[in-house]
Design a protein around this motif. Sequence first.
Motif, PDB file in Angstrom:
ATOM      1  N   ARG A 106       0.827  -1.211   0.000  1.00  0.00           N
ATOM      2  CA  ARG A 106       0.000   0.000   0.000  1.00  0.00           C
ATOM      3  C   ARG A 106       0.859   1.257   0.000  1.00  0.00           C
ATOM      4  O   ARG A 106       0.502   2.279  -0.593  1.00  0.00           O
ATOM      5  CB  ARG A 106      -0.910   0.041   1.231  1.00  0.00           C
ATOM      6  CG  ARG A 106      -2.054  -0.909   1.188  1.00  0.00           C
ATOM      7  CD  ARG A 106      -2.950  -0.795   2.414  1.00  0.00           C
ATOM      8  NE  ARG A 106      -2.243  -1.078   3.659  1.00  0.00           N
ATOM      9  CZ  ARG A 106      -1.907  -0.162   4.569  1.00  0.00           C
ATOM     10  NH1 ARG A 106      -2.206   1.084   4.403  1.00  0.00           N
ATOM     11  NH2 ARG A 106      -1.265  -0.503   5.661  1.00  0.00           N
ATOM     12  N   ASP A 135      -2.442   2.068   9.658  1.00  0.00           N
ATOM     13  CA  ASP A 135      -3.602   2.545   8.914  1.00  0.00           C
ATOM     14  C   ASP A 135      -3.907   1.563   7.782  1.00  0.00           C
ATOM     15  O   ASP A 135      -3.248   1.563   6.747  1.00  0.00           O
ATOM     16  CB  ASP A 135      -3.334   3.946   8.363  1.00  0.00           C
ATOM     17  CG  ASP A 135      -4.582   4.607   7.838  1.00  0.00           C
ATOM     18  OD1 ASP A 135      -5.669   3.994   7.935  1.00  0.00           O
ATOM     19  OD2 ASP A 135      -4.484   5.738   7.332  1.00  0.00           O
ATOM     20  N   ARG A 137      -6.582   1.384   5.949  1.00  0.00           N
ATOM     21  CA  ARG A 137      -7.444   1.915   4.888  1.00  0.00           C
ATOM     22  C   ARG A 137      -6.847   3.179   4.291  1.00  0.00           C
ATOM     23  O   ARG A 137      -7.487   4.213   4.227  1.00  0.00           O
ATOM     24  CB  ARG A 137      -8.830   2.191   5.430  1.00  0.00           C
ATOM     25  CG  ARG A 137      -9.499   0.929   5.875  1.00  0.00           C
ATOM     26  CD  ARG A 137     -10.878   1.177   6.349  1.00  0.00           C
ATOM     27  NE  ARG A 137     -11.414  -0.079   6.825  1.00  0.00           N
ATOM     28  CZ  ARG A 137     -12.686  -0.376   6.800  1.00  0.00           C
ATOM     29  NH1 ARG A 137     -13.545   0.476   6.339  1.00  0.00           N
ATOM     30  NH2 ARG A 137     -13.095  -1.540   7.242  1.00  0.00           N
ATOM     31  N   PRO A 139      -6.199   5.721   1.707  1.00  0.00           N
ATOM     32  CA  PRO A 139      -6.918   6.024   0.460  1.00  0.00           C
ATOM     33  C   PRO A 139      -5.976   6.006  -0.744  1.00  0.00           C
ATOM     34  O   PRO A 139      -4.807   6.367  -0.637  1.00  0.00           O
ATOM     35  CB  PRO A 139      -7.474   7.432   0.705  1.00  0.00           C
ATOM     36  CG  PRO A 139      -6.676   7.997   1.818  1.00  0.00           C
ATOM     37  CD  PRO A 139      -6.134   6.854   2.611  1.00  0.00           C
ATOM     38  N   LEU A 140      -6.488   5.592  -1.891  1.00  0.00           N
ATOM     39  CA  LEU A 140      -5.686   5.572  -3.106  1.00  0.00           C
ATOM     40  C   LEU A 140      -5.636   6.939  -3.767  1.00  0.00           C
ATOM     41  O   LEU A 140      -4.694   7.250  -4.483  1.00  0.00           O
ATOM     42  CB  LEU A 140      -6.229   4.536  -4.089  1.00  0.00           C
ATOM     43  CG  LEU A 140      -6.020   3.078  -3.693  1.00  0.00           C
ATOM     44  CD1 LEU A 140      -6.663   2.140  -4.705  1.00  0.00           C
ATOM     45  CD2 LEU A 140      -4.540   2.769  -3.562  1.00  0.00           C
ATOM     46  N   GLU A 141      -6.642   7.765  -3.534  1.00  0.00           N
ATOM     47  CA  GLU A 141      -6.663   9.097  -4.128  1.00  0.00           C
ATOM     48  C   GLU A 141      -5.635   9.982  -3.424  1.00  0.00           C
ATOM     49  O   GLU A 141      -5.612  10.088  -2.207  1.00  0.00           O
ATOM     50  CB  GLU A 141      -8.061   9.703  -3.984  1.00  0.00           C
ATOM     51  CG  GLU A 141      -8.195  11.036  -4.676  1.00  0.00           C
ATOM     52  CD  GLU A 141      -9.590  11.587  -4.518  1.00  0.00           C
ATOM     53  OE1 GLU A 141      -9.790  12.358  -3.561  1.00  0.00           O
ATOM     54  OE2 GLU A 141     -10.459  11.245  -5.338  1.00  0.00           O
ATOM     55  N   TRP A 142      -4.775  10.636  -4.207  1.00  0.00           N
ATOM     56  CA  TRP A 142      -3.678  11.415  -3.640  1.00  0.00           C
ATOM     57  C   TRP A 142      -4.175  12.602  -2.825  1.00  0.00           C
ATOM     58  O   TRP A 142      -3.589  12.938  -1.801  1.00  0.00           O
ATOM     59  CB  TRP A 142      -2.740  11.872  -4.738  1.00  0.00           C
ATOM     60  CG  TRP A 142      -1.946  10.747  -5.345  1.00  0.00           C
ATOM     61  CD1 TRP A 142      -1.819   9.476  -4.856  1.00  0.00           C
ATOM     62  CD2 TRP A 142      -1.188  10.796  -6.539  1.00  0.00           C
ATOM     63  NE1 TRP A 142      -1.020   8.735  -5.672  1.00  0.00           N
ATOM     64  CE2 TRP A 142      -0.608   9.517  -6.720  1.00  0.00           C
ATOM     65  CE3 TRP A 142      -0.930  11.778  -7.471  1.00  0.00           C
ATOM     66  CZ2 TRP A 142       0.208   9.211  -7.794  1.00  0.00           C
ATOM     67  CZ3 TRP A 142      -0.118  11.471  -8.552  1.00  0.00           C
ATOM     68  CH2 TRP A 142       0.444  10.203  -8.705  1.00  0.00           C
ATOM     69  N   ALA A 144      -6.901  12.773  -1.047  1.00  0.00           N
ATOM     70  CA  ALA A 144      -7.353  12.229   0.233  1.00  0.00           C
ATOM     71  C   ALA A 144      -6.160  11.859   1.122  1.00  0.00           C
ATOM     72  O   ALA A 144      -6.210  12.033   2.345  1.00  0.00           O
ATOM     73  CB  ALA A 144      -8.245  11.017   0.004  1.00  0.00           C
ATOM     74  N   GLN A 145      -5.077  11.371   0.515  1.00  0.00           N
ATOM     75  CA  GLN A 145      -3.869  11.062   1.286  1.00  0.00           C
ATOM     76  C   GLN A 145      -3.289  12.338   1.884  1.00  0.00           C
ATOM     77  O   GLN A 145      -2.878  12.355   3.046  1.00  0.00           O
ATOM     78  CB  GLN A 145      -2.826  10.392   0.394  1.00  0.00           C
ATOM     79  CG  GLN A 145      -3.159   9.004  -0.031  1.00  0.00           C
ATOM     80  CD  GLN A 145      -2.128   8.433  -0.983  1.00  0.00           C
ATOM     81  OE1 GLN A 145      -1.106   9.044  -1.276  1.00  0.00           O
ATOM     82  NE2 GLN A 145      -2.406   7.235  -1.496  1.00  0.00           N
ATOM     83  N   LEU A 148      -5.385  13.351   4.788  1.00  0.00           N
ATOM     84  CA  LEU A 148      -5.172  12.427   5.916  1.00  0.00           C
ATOM     85  C   LEU A 148      -3.898  12.768   6.684  1.00  0.00           C
ATOM     86  O   LEU A 148      -3.877  12.740   7.905  1.00  0.00           O
ATOM     87  CB  LEU A 148      -5.129  10.983   5.399  1.00  0.00           C
ATOM     88  CG  LEU A 148      -4.863   9.900   6.444  1.00  0.00           C
ATOM     89  CD1 LEU A 148      -6.039   9.790   7.398  1.00  0.00           C
ATOM     90  CD2 LEU A 148      -4.616   8.570   5.754  1.00  0.00           C
TER      91      LEU A 148
END
Length: 152
Positions: A106, A135, A137, A139-142, A144-145, A148
């Motif tokens: 991940r 963590d 989960r 997220p794959l969307e940059w 959202a990363q 976070l």
Amino acid sequence: MFQRVTSAWCRGITGTNSTGKLSNWIDREQHLMILTVHARLKRTGIEMRMVVDDGSAPATVDCTLVRLLVRAHAIRARLLQDPSLTLREIAAEEGVVSSYVSRLIRLSFLAPDIVTAIFNGRHPAQLTANRLMEDTRLPLEWKAQRELFCLL
């Protein structure tokens, strides 16, 4: 606010006077330079660090985070080279459990600017190796990363 006073006479520059003899000819007031920088001291554990007002501080690269990212990208490259490999086979070769390998993979999908910040030691303090590995989960969307990890 810190000030540093320096002048050319500290470097021992010499010249000739009107009689032709070598002498220390620096006029202290004429060559005095005052540099002013807005900074503050910040306690970090038992140390004190000087932080310049623009927020820059000496970069401290987190070797644990760097090792995790390098290992994650190496495992991802192996999977891309040989798609027949399973996570269990890679885990057995690496000497870890398969769930650890899946958590590592991940990390190879982190946004490039987050990876750059980690390699340069400019990532937020809350972005630690433990937090990345715990963590489950991510997220794959940059975007959202970045949200976070507070990197907007």
